[in-house]
Design a protein around this motif. Sequence first.
Motif, PDB file in Angstrom:
ATOM      1  N   ALA A 115     -26.179  -4.730  14.549  1.00 31.26           N
ATOM      2  CA  ALA A 115     -26.232  -3.255  14.376  1.00 31.26           C
ATOM      3  C   ALA A 115     -27.496  -3.192  13.545  1.00 31.26           C
ATOM      4  N   GLN A 116     -27.701  -3.790  12.328  1.00 32.35           N
ATOM      5  CA  GLN A 116     -28.783  -3.631  11.362  1.00 32.35           C
ATOM      6  C   GLN A 116     -30.069  -3.797  12.193  1.00 32.35           C
ATOM      7  N   ARG A 117     -30.124  -5.060  12.992  1.00 30.23           N
ATOM      8  CA  ARG A 117     -31.376  -5.100  13.923  1.00 30.23           C
ATOM      9  C   ARG A 117     -31.841  -4.014  14.851  1.00 30.23           C
ATOM     10  N   CYS A 118     -30.789  -3.559  15.230  1.00 34.64           N
ATOM     11  CA  CYS A 118     -30.924  -2.541  16.197  1.00 34.64           C
ATOM     12  C   CYS A 118     -31.162  -0.936  15.533  1.00 34.64           C
ATOM     13  N   GLY A 119     -30.877  -1.149  14.513  1.00 33.41           N
ATOM     14  CA  GLY A 119     -31.180   0.304  13.733  1.00 33.41           C
ATOM     15  C   GLY A 119     -30.252   1.274  13.924  1.00 33.41           C
ATOM     16  N   ILE A 120     -28.643   0.882  14.292  1.00 30.00           N
ATOM     17  CA  ILE A 120     -27.753   1.691  14.360  1.00 30.00           C
ATOM     18  C   ILE A 120     -26.469   1.404  13.433  1.00 30.00           C
ATOM     19  N   HIS A 121     -25.875   2.478  13.125  1.00 25.24           N
ATOM     20  CA  HIS A 121     -24.648   1.881  12.152  1.00 25.24           C
ATOM     21  C   HIS A 121     -23.592   1.057  12.742  1.00 25.24           C
ATOM     22  N   TRP A 122     -23.094   0.143  12.147  1.00 22.47           N
ATOM     23  CA  TRP A 122     -22.191  -0.846  12.504  1.00 22.47           C
ATOM     24  C   TRP A 122     -20.867  -0.449  13.122  1.00 22.47           C
ATOM     25  N   THR A 123     -20.403   0.595  12.550  1.00 26.12           N
ATOM     26  CA  THR A 123     -19.348   1.348  13.263  1.00 26.12           C
ATOM     27  C   THR A 123     -19.547   1.827  14.990  1.00 26.12           C
ATOM     28  N   GLN A 124     -20.938   2.307  15.006  1.00 26.59           N
ATOM     29  CA  GLN A 124     -21.224   2.885  16.277  1.00 26.59           C
ATOM     30  C   GLN A 124     -21.434   1.486  17.070  1.00 26.59           C
ATOM     31  N   PHE A 125     -22.049   0.519  16.511  1.00 29.41           N
ATOM     32  CA  PHE A 125     -22.263  -0.528  17.365  1.00 29.41           C
ATOM     33  C   PHE A 125     -20.904  -1.154  18.135  1.00 29.41           C
ATOM     34  N   GLY A 126     -19.985  -1.310  17.191  1.00 29.78           N
ATOM     35  CA  GLY A 126     -18.563  -1.615  17.540  1.00 29.78           C
ATOM     36  C   GLY A 126     -18.251  -0.898  18.733  1.00 29.78           C
ATOM     37  N   LYS A 127     -18.247   0.408  18.662  1.00 29.07           N
ATOM     38  CA  LYS A 127     -17.737   1.374  19.698  1.00 29.07           C
ATOM     39  C   LYS A 127     -18.612   1.026  20.968  1.00 29.07           C
ATOM     40  N   VAL A 128     -19.973   0.877  21.173  1.00 29.04           N
ATOM     41  CA  VAL A 128     -20.802   0.561  22.037  1.00 29.04           C
ATOM     42  C   VAL A 128     -20.057  -0.792  22.766  1.00 29.04           C
ATOM     43  N   GLU A 129     -19.666  -1.871  21.907  1.00 28.18           N
ATOM     44  CA  GLU A 129     -19.350  -3.160  22.428  1.00 28.18           C
ATOM     45  C   GLU A 129     -17.674  -2.870  23.119  1.00 28.18           C
TER      46      GLU A 129
END
Length: 93
Positions: free
Chosen positions: A37-51
Amino acid sequence: MPTPTPDRSVVNSTTAAFGERVRSRRQELGLSQEAAAQRCGIHWTQFGKVERGQRSLRLETIVRIADGLAIDAGQLVSGLPLPEWRGRDQVQQ
């Protein structure tokens, strides 16, 4: 009064398949969700929702995720199942 629980359901088969591709690539790179998420520039909670297929994304976010995971955005979206759409049968091509 109890606190309402957030909806944790998958948006549709398209977001679920996209999320699986994102998770697979992240794991190939050996990254945690937080690091990816950090590498993508988004919050980790949002990254988890994407996955988990719980987020429908803007094009800009898809490109950002692809860049952060060092993969072509086309590889993440090519061949995804089409989302269900009620009006599809009414459109003439």
